[in-house]
Design an enzyme around this catalytic site. Structure first.
Site, short mmCIF file in Angstrom:
data_model
loop_
_atom_site.label_atom_id
_atom_site.label_comp_id
_atom_site.label_asym_id
_atom_site.label_seq_id
_atom_site.Cartn_x
_atom_site.Cartn_y
_atom_site.Cartn_z
N SER A 152 -18.85 -33.13 -6.94
CA SER A 152 -17.41 -33.28 -7.05
C SER A 152 -16.91 -33.04 -8.47
O SER A 152 -17.51 -33.55 -9.44
CB SER A 152 -16.97 -34.70 -6.64
OG SER A 152 -17.28 -34.95 -5.29
N ILE A 153 -15.81 -32.32 -8.59
CA ILE A 153 -15.16 -32.15 -9.89
C ILE A 153 -14.79 -33.52 -10.46
O ILE A 153 -14.91 -33.76 -11.67
CB ILE A 153 -13.94 -31.23 -9.77
CG1 ILE A 153 -14.41 -29.79 -9.52
CG2 ILE A 153 -13.06 -31.29 -11.02
CD1 ILE A 153 -13.29 -28.82 -9.17
N TYR A 196 -8.61 -17.59 0.45
CA TYR A 196 -8.02 -18.84 -0.03
C TYR A 196 -6.84 -19.26 0.86
O TYR A 196 -6.53 -20.43 1.00
CB TYR A 196 -7.60 -18.72 -1.49
CG TYR A 196 -7.48 -20.06 -2.19
CD1 TYR A 196 -8.55 -20.95 -2.22
CD2 TYR A 196 -6.29 -20.43 -2.81
CE1 TYR A 196 -8.44 -22.18 -2.85
CE2 TYR A 196 -6.18 -21.66 -3.44
CZ TYR A 196 -7.26 -22.53 -3.46
OH TYR A 196 -7.14 -23.74 -4.08
N VAL A 227 -5.35 -41.06 0.52
CA VAL A 227 -4.02 -40.92 -0.07
C VAL A 227 -2.92 -40.79 0.97
O VAL A 227 -1.73 -40.87 0.63
CB VAL A 227 -3.95 -39.71 -1.04
CG1 VAL A 227 -4.81 -39.96 -2.27
CG2 VAL A 227 -4.33 -38.40 -0.35
N ALA A 258 -7.25 -28.98 3.75
CA ALA A 258 -6.48 -28.24 4.75
C ALA A 258 -7.33 -28.17 6.01
O ALA A 258 -8.56 -28.01 5.92
CB ALA A 258 -6.16 -26.83 4.26
N ALA A 297 -15.24 -29.34 -0.92
CA ALA A 297 -13.98 -28.71 -0.51
C ALA A 297 -14.11 -27.20 -0.48
O ALA A 297 -13.65 -26.53 0.45
CB ALA A 297 -12.86 -29.14 -1.45
N LYS A 334 -1.34 -24.88 -3.58
CA LYS A 334 -1.64 -25.06 -5.00
C LYS A 334 -0.51 -24.51 -5.88
O LYS A 334 -0.27 -25.03 -6.99
CB LYS A 334 -2.96 -24.38 -5.36
CG LYS A 334 -4.18 -25.04 -4.74
CD LYS A 334 -4.45 -26.42 -5.29
CE LYS A 334 -5.83 -26.91 -4.89
NZ LYS A 334 -6.11 -28.27 -5.39
N ILE A 389 -8.13 -33.94 -5.49
CA ILE A 389 -8.06 -34.14 -4.04
C ILE A 389 -7.38 -32.94 -3.40
O ILE A 389 -6.29 -32.55 -3.84
CB ILE A 389 -7.25 -35.42 -3.71
CG1 ILE A 389 -7.93 -36.65 -4.30
CG2 ILE A 389 -7.06 -35.58 -2.21
CD1 ILE A 389 -7.05 -37.90 -4.30
#
Length: 258
Positions: free
Chosen positions: A23-24, A159, A69, A99, A199, A166, A96
């Site tokens: 994870s980032i 994408y 969230v 889709a 993700a 984004k 976070i």
């Protein structure tokens, strides 16, 4: 207190969006801890807890909270806990995105209303909601940072739906930077290149994207979660005091290519 421009000594905040060691958010939390910060960290579900708990020592053993969230009460509880512990928040890192796969794998023009709204809610509007909850706790200013991708600015094959989502996140970043700047609150989007996160694994052409990045990026490599974490420290520490409203590329230079 250390006055070094890259020191986070004495700073406290929230890193949201841990899923596993790739994870980032994990890269960000490790770097912030190494710079001296204390934090709360979150994962999206109790199912993810078993992957995140073994990582806690590398982040300075922060308190881990489950925070979906989309659940307002969980989001409120996160900031109430930060207020209980410290009475303030100096930084919030939002890593976070989501889709539904059917919508992500299809054309933008074909995406469902529900899929679009869910992607926008989790990936963009939740950053706005977190910022609103953080604002009263940033009495002496602070930093709000989200994660974006080059597909917000240019069309990146596969994408798809996340491109417009984004793009909305990056626009929200600029508007919030303008609104919150007078209070000393800085708002940024960080744009890593392709990183093999959970993700990213949902993208149909992830292997082709990684190869294209490695081939065409000036530095001939992918960015790592550690690279992103170090950039986040630069932005949240005193070193970033005069920066706000920007999209910062951490992608080995890939974004300069036509």
């Amino acid at each position: 207190m250390n006055s070094h421009p890259f020191s986070m000594q004495g700073k406290v905040g929230i890193v949201a969006g841990l899923a596993n060691e790739d994870s980032i958010a994990f890269g960000c939390a490790k770097a912030l801890h190494a710079a001296g910060a204390e934090m709360l960290v979150t994962c999206a579900s109790s199912k993810a807890e078993r992957f995140v708990k073994p990582l806690l020592p590398d982040m300075g053993d922060p308190e881990l909270m489950v925070c979906d969230v989309q659940q307002d009460e969980q989001l409120s509880a996160l900031f109430e806990r930060a207020n209980q512990r410290w009475g303030r928040v100096d930084f919030v890192i939002h890593s976070i995105a989501f889709a539904p796969l059917d919508d992500l794998h299809g054309r933008v023009v074909d995406c469902s209303r529900d899929g679009f709204l869910q992607a926008m809610d989790i990936s963009c509007h939740s950053f706005m909601r977190m910022s609103k909850l953080a604002e009263p706790l940033m009495k002496d200013g602070g930093s709000l940072i989200s994660m974006t991708y080059h597909g917000a600015e240019k069309v990146v094959d596969s994408y798809n739906l996340m491109g417009p989502v984004k793009a909305a996140l990056e626009a929200a970043t600029r508007y919030m930077a303008a609104e919150l700047g007078p209070q000393g609150i800085r708002v940024h989007a960080v744009s890593p290149g392709v990183i093999r996160t959970r993700a990213a694994s949902g993208l149909k052409e992830i292997e082709a994207l990684t190869k294209d990045t490695e081939d065409r990026a000036p530095l001939k490599r992918l960015a790592t979660i550690e690279d992103v974490g170090n950039a986040v420290v630069y932005l949240t520490a005193p070193s970033g005091a005069a920066l706000s409203g920007m999209t910062h590329y951490v992608d080995a230079g890939y974004h300069i290519r036509a």
